[in-house]
Structures are given as C-alpha cells and as structure tokens.
Design a protein around this motif. Structure first.
Motif, PDB file in Angstrom:
ATOM      1  N   GLY A  54       0.815  -1.205   0.000  1.00 56.66           N
ATOM      2  CA  GLY A  54       0.000   0.000   0.000  1.00 56.66           C
ATOM      3  C   GLY A  54       0.850   1.256   0.000  1.00 56.66           C
ATOM      4  O   GLY A  54       2.056   1.214   0.261  1.00 56.66           O
ATOM      5  N   ARG A  55       0.224   2.401  -0.272  1.00 55.16           N
ATOM      6  CA  ARG A  55       0.972   3.654  -0.387  1.00 55.16           C
ATOM      7  C   ARG A  55       1.269   4.265   0.975  1.00 55.16           C
ATOM      8  O   ARG A  55       2.366   4.775   1.208  1.00 55.16           O
ATOM      9  N   ASN A  56       0.317   4.248   1.872  1.00 50.43           N
ATOM     10  CA  ASN A  56       0.478   4.950   3.143  1.00 50.43           C
ATOM     11  C   ASN A  56       1.387   4.191   4.101  1.00 50.43           C
ATOM     12  O   ASN A  56       1.502   2.961   4.034  1.00 50.43           O
ATOM     13  N   ALA A  57       1.993   4.948   5.005  1.00 47.54           N
ATOM     14  CA  ALA A  57       2.780   4.360   6.091  1.00 47.54           C
ATOM     15  C   ALA A  57       1.877   4.221   7.316  1.00 47.54           C
ATOM     16  O   ALA A  57       1.019   5.073   7.572  1.00 47.54           O
ATOM     17  N   GLY A  91       8.901  -7.887  22.964  1.00 49.90           N
ATOM     18  CA  GLY A  91      10.092  -7.090  23.169  1.00 49.90           C
ATOM     19  C   GLY A  91      10.553  -6.375  21.922  1.00 49.90           C
ATOM     20  O   GLY A  91      11.672  -5.843  21.876  1.00 49.90           O
ATOM     21  N   GLU A  92       9.715  -6.337  20.899  1.00 46.65           N
ATOM     22  CA  GLU A  92      10.090  -5.706  19.642  1.00 46.65           C
ATOM     23  C   GLU A  92       9.503  -4.298  19.562  1.00 46.65           C
ATOM     24  O   GLU A  92       8.369  -4.062  19.968  1.00 46.65           O
ATOM     25  N   SER A  93      10.289  -3.371  19.043  1.00 43.23           N
ATOM     26  CA  SER A  93       9.806  -2.004  18.853  1.00 43.23           C
ATOM     27  C   SER A  93       8.963  -1.917  17.592  1.00 43.23           C
ATOM     28  O   SER A  93       9.286  -2.534  16.571  1.00 43.23           O
ATOM     29  N   ALA A  94       7.881  -1.148  17.682  1.00 37.12           N
ATOM     30  CA  ALA A  94       7.016  -0.963  16.517  1.00 37.12           C
ATOM     31  C   ALA A  94       7.784  -0.259  15.410  1.00 37.12           C
ATOM     32  O   ALA A  94       8.611   0.617  15.674  1.00 37.12           O
ATOM     33  N   ARG A  95       7.506  -0.634  14.185  1.00 39.49           N
ATOM     34  CA  ARG A  95       8.157  -0.046  13.024  1.00 39.49           C
ATOM     35  C   ARG A  95       7.107   0.452  12.032  1.00 39.49           C
ATOM     36  O   ARG A  95       6.061  -0.168  11.855  1.00 39.49           O
ATOM     37  N   TRP A  96       7.421   1.574  11.391  1.00 42.17           N
ATOM     38  CA  TRP A  96       6.561   2.052  10.316  1.00 42.17           C
ATOM     39  C   TRP A  96       6.620   1.063   9.164  1.00 42.17           C
ATOM     40  O   TRP A  96       7.701   0.620   8.770  1.00 42.17           O
ATOM     41  N   LEU A  97       5.456   0.741   8.617  1.00 46.25           N
ATOM     42  CA  LEU A  97       5.363  -0.228   7.529  1.00 46.25           C
ATOM     43  C   LEU A  97       4.421   0.288   6.458  1.00 46.25           C
ATOM     44  O   LEU A  97       3.648   1.229   6.682  1.00 46.25           O
ATOM     45  N   ASN A  98       4.465  -0.338   5.312  1.00 52.36           N
ATOM     46  CA  ASN A  98       3.420  -0.203   4.288  1.00 52.36           C
ATOM     47  C   ASN A  98       2.680  -1.531   4.256  1.00 52.36           C
ATOM     48  O   ASN A  98       3.304  -2.584   4.131  1.00 52.36           O
ATOM     49  N   PHE A  99       1.362  -1.468   4.369  1.00 53.80           N
ATOM     50  CA  PHE A  99       0.607  -2.719   4.448  1.00 53.80           C
ATOM     51  C   PHE A  99       0.785  -3.536   3.177  1.00 53.80           C
ATOM     52  O   PHE A  99       0.716  -3.000   2.071  1.00 53.80           O
ATOM     53  N   ARG A 100       1.016  -4.825   3.338  1.00 53.98           N
ATOM     54  CA  ARG A 100       1.216  -5.716   2.199  1.00 53.98           C
ATOM     55  C   ARG A 100       0.012  -6.643   2.054  1.00 53.98           C
ATOM     56  O   ARG A 100      -0.299  -7.415   2.963  1.00 53.98           O
TER      57      ARG A 100
END
Length: 390
Positions: free
Chosen positions: A159-162, A247-256
């Motif tokens: 997808g386009r958005n983060a 224990g993982e930090s959230a990350r910006w993603l583009n939905f796949r």
C-alpha cells in the motif's frame, strides 16, 4: 492422521483445537518459533458475527474469549480543531489483547490433547516428513509458502500509506478516530480498547506527511513524543507504547496485501495470513483466519480423502477471501485519498467513512454521494415505518 501446524497464531491454535475436538484420534502438534507468551501487536478486533460463529462451533473457547474482551457501542471522530462527532447507529465491536487470545486458544488446544512446541522454528516440510498434513499458518512472511511461491502463485502488493501499530494506557470507551492537520498533510489515528487499562492505536499517514514530519528518521522516543503531541486530544496525557510483548519495537510499515492463486501443494496447505491478508482498516484479519481454520476442519472431516478436502477448502475460502479483499482495497484507498473527504463536516466525514467499501464513492463528488446516501436512508426508513418491516 498426523498433522503439524507451523505457526502458533490464532489460526493454527484454533484449527488444532477444532480438529482434535472433531477427531480425537488425530495426532496434532503446533510449532511456534517464539517462546510462550511472547507475541507481537496489541489488541485485535472482532464483531458480533464472529462471536456467534465461534459459539456455534466451540462454545467453551468462545465464552472464554468473550469474557476476556471489552466492547464498544459508539464511535467518535475528532477532525482537526472541530468539535468531536459521535455516531451510535453503527454496529458495535469487541477488542481483546492478542496475547490473551492466544493464551485462551492454547489452553483450549492443550485441554483437547494438542501438543504445542514453543521456541521451535520449522524451516522446511522435510522436517515434518512423517506428517500426513502440514498446515502453513506462519504469517505474512511464511517460509513454507515462499519455498513454493511459484506453485502457489503468490503476489504481494504494498500500500501507499505508512502505518504504525502502537499501544497506549488510555482506555478508550468508544472506538475513536482522530485526524490531525499538519504543515505536511494529514495524519490520523484510530484507537480501541482491548482490556480495562489498554488500547490499540494505529497511526497512518501519506508518505509525504511521514517524511515531512521527519518520522522516517526519528528515533523511537522522538517519534512517540511527536505522535503523543499530535494526538494529545484523545490520549488525555497517557503515553503511547512502542514495545510489545515480544520485546520488539514498533516499526513504520506499508501494508502488504498477500494473495495466492493456489492454497495447497502436496500435503502443505496455507491458512491465515500465509494465504491472504486484508487491510487492517476493515478489522477482519482475525475473523478470516479463524474462519479458515473452521472451514479446513470441516473439509477434512467430510471429504473422502485429503486431496478432495484441500481442494474443497481452497475453493470455498477463496470465494470468501476475494470478497473481503475487494472491500479492503476500497477501504485502504479511502484513507489514501483522505484529502478528498477530510474537509467535510465531521458527521459527513464519518458517514462516508462508513461507506468506504463502496466501489462508487471514489467516482462521485463526496457531498453529492453523501446527499444521495442520506436520501436513500430516509426513504428506506419511511418505507419501513409504513410497511412495518423495520
């Protein structure tokens, strides 16, 4: 029959329980790469229809899930500096912590005789050569699927958005939207409770806004501080949380969005996110995964042999998934085209948000679509009153 489920998410655990409950003679093992109690994410959503289906299939786990959930009945939207708009005639929903959901499903599976091996990663089906059936429910990045991506006809579209998946100690009552205007464009959040003291917050924006705000290069702490300031109106002083149970930090993603032309290869069958994904904005991922599990168990226990069962499962679930993914595509595009709608009055914005699955909406001026939709709604209400078919 000896069955292995590769992946201990909702789909794998529910499938294992249902199969063992239906056919206790089956030997069922779930393999999960993470330690027990370690999971990504915060809360997940589901709706009345899913609860009714779960209760009909396995009342014991359904009641445990319902008892551990929180419910919302109203929806609120804040758009920029405008007063909040509330809508109450949309259907309510439920939120439950992902870790709690998994614990309930794992306990139910064990009680029925399912073996669960945590901290065990399966990299290939040759490790399970003695199994009659291997269920690949190892998520969007499924290793088993990727080994045969050519056969499955796997396609992945970004997808386009983060977006960023976060938690917060703010316990939202209504399902809450907040749209914040910035010098670089709009950024928005929606939040829903999943236990009495926590909520999920999903943040989304265009790539131009993401980079303009500097979120693409901000540290975790700086990024969270910026978002807390932008959405202070709904957080009421509560922090956003970026580190999950794993224990993982959230990350910006583009939905796949994942699709597969075929869902089985020999004795390996795809289920849940390994088979399909639907944009988070329709809140259907958990329901579709659990539906996969129930459908596959039904096929295995009613068809004459394994190939027939897998073929029946593929045909039946692909029809359902195609409909859901179509709705999800329109929903994602609504958010990608938010500037088209965001300057409407909040009540109209919410109304069109509720219509975001429509294939017509992107091609009609938003105000015209809103007036037409309201006219249809009023005519339907009038007809119901005079005919008594409410």
């Amino acid at each position: 029959m000896k069955v292995a489920c590769v992946g201990g998410g909702p789909a794998g655990l529910y499938f294992a329980s249902l199969l063992k409950r239906t056919d206790p003679a089956c030997e069922v093992t779930v393999y999960e790469r993470y330690p027990e109690g370690s999971t990504y994410g915060w809360g997940v959503t589901y709706w009345d229809e899913l609860y009714a289906n779960l209760r009909a299939i396995d009342p014991e786990s359904a009641h445990a899930i319902r008892d551990a959930s929180v419910r919302w009945k109203t929806w609120v939207a804040r758009v920029g500096d405008q007063p909040p708009a509330r809508i109450s005639h949309w259907d309510g929903g439920f939120g439950i912590g992902r870790s709690v959901l998994l614990a309930i499903l794992a306990d139910r599976a064990r009680s029925l005789g399912v073996d669960i091996e945590y901290g065990r990663e399966i990299s290939g089906e040759e490790e399970l050569a003695d199994c009659d059936l291997i269920v690949a429910c190892d998520g969007v990045n499924s290793g088993l699927r990727e080994r045969h991506a050519g056969h499955f006809g796997t396609a992945v579209t970004a997808g386009r958005n983060a977006y960023l998946w976060l938690g917060t100690t703010k316990a939202f009552g209504p399902f809450t939207f907040s749209f914040a205007d910035t010098p670089y464009g709009w950024i928005w959040c929606y939040g829903y409770g999943y236990d009495p003291g926590h909520s999920t917050c999903v943040i989304e924006c265009s790539p131009e806004t993401w980079e303009g705000l500097g979120l693409h290069e901000a540290t975790d702490a700086d990024g969270l501080a910026m978002l807390e300031k932008l959405f202070a109106d709904i957080l009421d002083g509560h922090p956003l949380i970026g580190r999950d149970d794993a224990g993982e930090s959230a990350r910006w993603l583009n939905f796949r969005t994942v699709t597969n032309e075929r869902w089985y290869h020999g004795n390996v069958v795809l289920m849940g996110d390994a088979a399909h994904t639907t944009h988070y904005s329709i809140g259907a991922g958990t329901a579709l995964a659990l539906g996969d599990a129930a459908y596959l168990v039904h096929a295995l226990t009613t068809e004459r042999d394994l190939p027939s069962a897998l073929a029946s499962y593929e045909r039946g679930r692909q029809r359902t998934i195609r409909r859901a993914q179509k709705a999800a595509r329109y929903s994602a595009r609504w958010y990608e085209n938010l500037p088209r709608y965001v300057h409407l009055p909040p009540d109209q914005l919410l109304a069109l948000l509720g219509q975001r699955h429509s294939p017509v909406l992107p091609h009609v001026p938003p105000r015209l679509y809103y007036r037409f939709d309201r006219a249809v709604e009023q005519a339907s209400s009038w007809w119901s009153r005079i005919t008594g078919r409410g």
